[in-house]
Design a protein around this motif. Structure first.
Motif, PDB file in Angstrom:
ATOM      1  N   SER A   1     -33.712  28.551 -14.217  1.00  0.00           N
ATOM      2  CA  SER A   1     -32.868  29.544 -14.889  1.00  0.00           C
ATOM      3  C   SER A   1     -32.897  30.920 -14.232  1.00  0.00           C
ATOM      4  O   SER A   1     -32.116  31.786 -14.587  1.00  0.00           O
ATOM      5  CB  SER A   1     -33.297  29.675 -16.354  1.00  0.00           C
ATOM      6  N   ASP A   2     -33.811  31.144 -13.286  1.00  0.00           N
ATOM      7  CA  ASP A   2     -33.906  32.497 -12.726  1.00  0.00           C
ATOM      8  C   ASP A   2     -34.036  32.518 -11.201  1.00  0.00           C
ATOM      9  O   ASP A   2     -34.536  33.483 -10.633  1.00  0.00           O
ATOM     10  CB  ASP A   2     -35.065  33.267 -13.386  1.00  0.00           C
ATOM     11  N   LEU A   3     -33.565  31.453 -10.554  1.00  0.00           N
ATOM     12  CA  LEU A   3     -33.737  31.415  -9.100  1.00  0.00           C
ATOM     13  C   LEU A   3     -32.964  32.534  -8.411  1.00  0.00           C
ATOM     14  O   LEU A   3     -33.393  33.050  -7.375  1.00  0.00           O
ATOM     15  CB  LEU A   3     -33.390  30.031  -8.531  1.00  0.00           C
ATOM     16  N   GLU A   4     -31.823  32.959  -8.980  1.00  0.00           N
ATOM     17  CA  GLU A   4     -31.038  34.025  -8.355  1.00  0.00           C
ATOM     18  C   GLU A   4     -31.825  35.342  -8.323  1.00  0.00           C
ATOM     19  O   GLU A   4     -31.852  36.037  -7.303  1.00  0.00           O
ATOM     20  CB  GLU A   4     -29.707  34.217  -9.085  1.00  0.00           C
ATOM     21  N   GLN A   5     -32.474  35.668  -9.463  1.00  0.00           N
ATOM     22  CA  GLN A   5     -33.243  36.915  -9.517  1.00  0.00           C
ATOM     23  C   GLN A   5     -34.427  36.847  -8.546  1.00  0.00           C
ATOM     24  O   GLN A   5     -34.774  37.843  -7.898  1.00  0.00           O
ATOM     25  CB  GLN A   5     -33.769  37.161 -10.939  1.00  0.00           C
ATOM     26  N   ALA A   6     -35.037  35.667  -8.452  1.00  0.00           N
ATOM     27  CA  ALA A   6     -36.199  35.516  -7.570  1.00  0.00           C
ATOM     28  C   ALA A   6     -35.790  35.651  -6.102  1.00  0.00           C
ATOM     29  O   ALA A   6     -36.490  36.296  -5.312  1.00  0.00           O
ATOM     30  CB  ALA A   6     -36.872  34.165  -7.821  1.00  0.00           C
ATOM     31  N   ILE A   7     -34.668  35.061  -5.756  1.00  0.00           N
ATOM     32  CA  ILE A   7     -34.221  35.138  -4.353  1.00  0.00           C
ATOM     33  C   ILE A   7     -33.818  36.570  -4.013  1.00  0.00           C
ATOM     34  O   ILE A   7     -34.117  37.073  -2.918  1.00  0.00           O
ATOM     35  CB  ILE A   7     -33.087  34.118  -4.104  1.00  0.00           C
ATOM     36  N   ALA A   8     -33.198  37.262  -4.954  1.00  0.00           N
ATOM     37  CA  ALA A   8     -32.841  38.669  -4.713  1.00  0.00           C
ATOM     38  C   ALA A   8     -34.089  39.501  -4.420  1.00  0.00           C
ATOM     39  O   ALA A   8     -34.035  40.475  -3.672  1.00  0.00           O
ATOM     40  CB  ALA A   8     -32.090  39.235  -5.913  1.00  0.00           C
ATOM     41  N   ALA A   9     -35.218  39.100  -5.016  1.00  0.00           N
ATOM     42  CA  ALA A   9     -36.456  39.857  -4.834  1.00  0.00           C
ATOM     43  C   ALA A   9     -37.306  39.335  -3.669  1.00  0.00           C
ATOM     44  O   ALA A   9     -38.374  39.880  -3.399  1.00  0.00           O
ATOM     45  CB  ALA A   9     -37.277  39.829  -6.125  1.00  0.00           C
ATOM     46  N   GLY A  10     -36.861  38.265  -2.990  1.00  0.00           N
ATOM     47  CA  GLY A  10     -37.590  37.823  -1.802  1.00  0.00           C
ATOM     48  C   GLY A  10     -38.257  36.467  -1.862  1.00  0.00           C
ATOM     49  O   GLY A  10     -39.053  36.126  -0.978  1.00  0.00           O
ATOM     50  N   ALA A  11     -37.970  35.647  -2.864  1.00  0.00           N
ATOM     51  CA  ALA A  11     -38.591  34.313  -2.947  1.00  0.00           C
ATOM     52  C   ALA A  11     -38.397  33.533  -1.646  1.00  0.00           C
ATOM     53  O   ALA A  11     -37.323  33.598  -1.040  1.00  0.00           O
ATOM     54  CB  ALA A  11     -37.977  33.512  -4.100  1.00  0.00           C
ATOM     55  N   THR A  12     -39.443  32.797  -1.236  1.00  0.00           N
ATOM     56  CA  THR A  12     -39.289  31.872  -0.107  1.00  0.00           C
ATOM     57  C   THR A  12     -39.360  30.408  -0.555  1.00  0.00           C
ATOM     58  O   THR A  12     -38.902  29.523   0.149  1.00  0.00           O
ATOM     59  CB  THR A  12     -40.337  32.118   0.987  1.00  0.00           C
ATOM     60  N   TRP A  13     -39.991  30.140  -1.708  1.00  0.00           N
ATOM     61  CA  TRP A  13     -39.927  28.824  -2.346  1.00  0.00           C
ATOM     62  C   TRP A  13     -39.422  29.040  -3.775  1.00  0.00           C
ATOM     63  O   TRP A  13     -39.998  29.858  -4.512  1.00  0.00           O
ATOM     64  CB  TRP A  13     -41.306  28.171  -2.480  1.00  0.00           C
ATOM     65  N   VAL A  14     -38.397  28.318  -4.179  1.00  0.00           N
ATOM     66  CA  VAL A  14     -38.052  28.267  -5.602  1.00  0.00           C
ATOM     67  C   VAL A  14     -38.467  26.895  -6.111  1.00  0.00           C
ATOM     68  O   VAL A  14     -38.326  25.887  -5.414  1.00  0.00           O
ATOM     69  CB  VAL A  14     -36.553  28.557  -5.863  1.00  0.00           C
TER      70      VAL A  14
END
Ligand SMILES: *Cc1c(COP(=O)(O)O)cnc(C)c1O
Length: 233
Positions: free
Chosen positions: A206-219
């Motif tokens: 439900s929040d992968l977009e916010q995580a990727i915007a902040a720099g996630a490398t693994w979702v």
């Protein structure tokens, strides 16, 4: 119902869109398929669709599925659940990554019990960015000391940080939590230049977009790939 292959495709598209929207390089975010509570046949189907990284939370369930899937040598297994001391040996022997290391005692055991014939175990430190006493993860204030100590353990490679923020927050608040984790990783990188520290494991269905915007490398994605889960076994 769409197939697992269809869902992998649509999650992959979400990841690509979010990566592009964040101005980040294509391919900089990896999909970890969270297969807890799902049968080995679902994993086999996902592998058939080109998905090779799987996350499991419950040790015995994971070992049972591994035994069913020994022919699929390309699978990379990630342990993402809470670890008790009496489970560290089996985790160290059977997994490629652990995302949920939150105390030194567990890290020491994983390092000691990692078989010498295998490469060092990739680990992320789980951080509690909401500072809630009830949840797993070390606090931001304890992170520096834990990372320093883990960096000295020969059986581990300190790859980065993981978090599971309280989902009952606005998308903006979630993104801010993810940013805090990214800032914490940047701080560790300057303190521990000899560690890889290339990983931010954050973002779920439900929040992968916010995580990727902040720099996630693994979702870490379960529901969006395999559907709603039954209650914990
Ligand atoms: C279950 C789980 C996930 C997947 O969550 P979904 O909301 O189903 O995508 C991700 N990370 C961890 C640590 C989990 O336990």
């Amino acid at each position: 119902m769409s197939s697992i292959a269809d869902k992998i495709q649509s999650v992959t598209r979400r990841i690509q869109n979010a990566t592009e929207a964040a101005g980040r390089p294509a391919g900089s975010v990896h999909l970890l398929a969270v297969s807890k509570t799902r049968p080995a046949s679902d994993i086999r189907e996902a592998v058939g669709a080109g998905q090779y990284a799987f996350g499991e939370n419950y040790l015995q369930e994971a070992l049972d599925k591994m035994a069913d899937l020994t022919d699929l040598r390309q699978i990379e297994w990630h342990f993402i659940g809470p670890i008790q001391s009496n489970k560290t040996r089996a985790v160290a022997e059977n997994f490629d990554w652990v995302h949920s290391v939150d105390r030194l005692k567990i890290a020491r055991r994983l390092s000691e019990q990692r078989p010498g014939a295998q490469p060092p175990l990739n680990v992320c430190l789980q951080v509690n960015v909401d500072q809630e006493a009830s949840k797993a993860g070390c606090g931001l204030s304890e992170l520096h000391d834990l990372a320093q100590a883990v960096a000295g353990l020969p059986g581990l490679r300190l790859r980065g940080l993981m978090t599971i923020p309280d989902p009952a927050q606005s998308p903006e608040a979630l993104q801010q939590r993810f940013r805090q984790l990214a800032d914490a990783l940047a701080g560790l990188r300057s303190e521990l230049p000899d560690q890889p520290l290339d990983t931010l494991s954050m973002g779920m269905s439900s929040d992968l977009e916010q995580a990727i915007a902040a720099g996630a490398t693994w979702v870490r994605i379960g529901t969006a790939l395999f559907g709603a889960r039954p209650a914990k076994p």
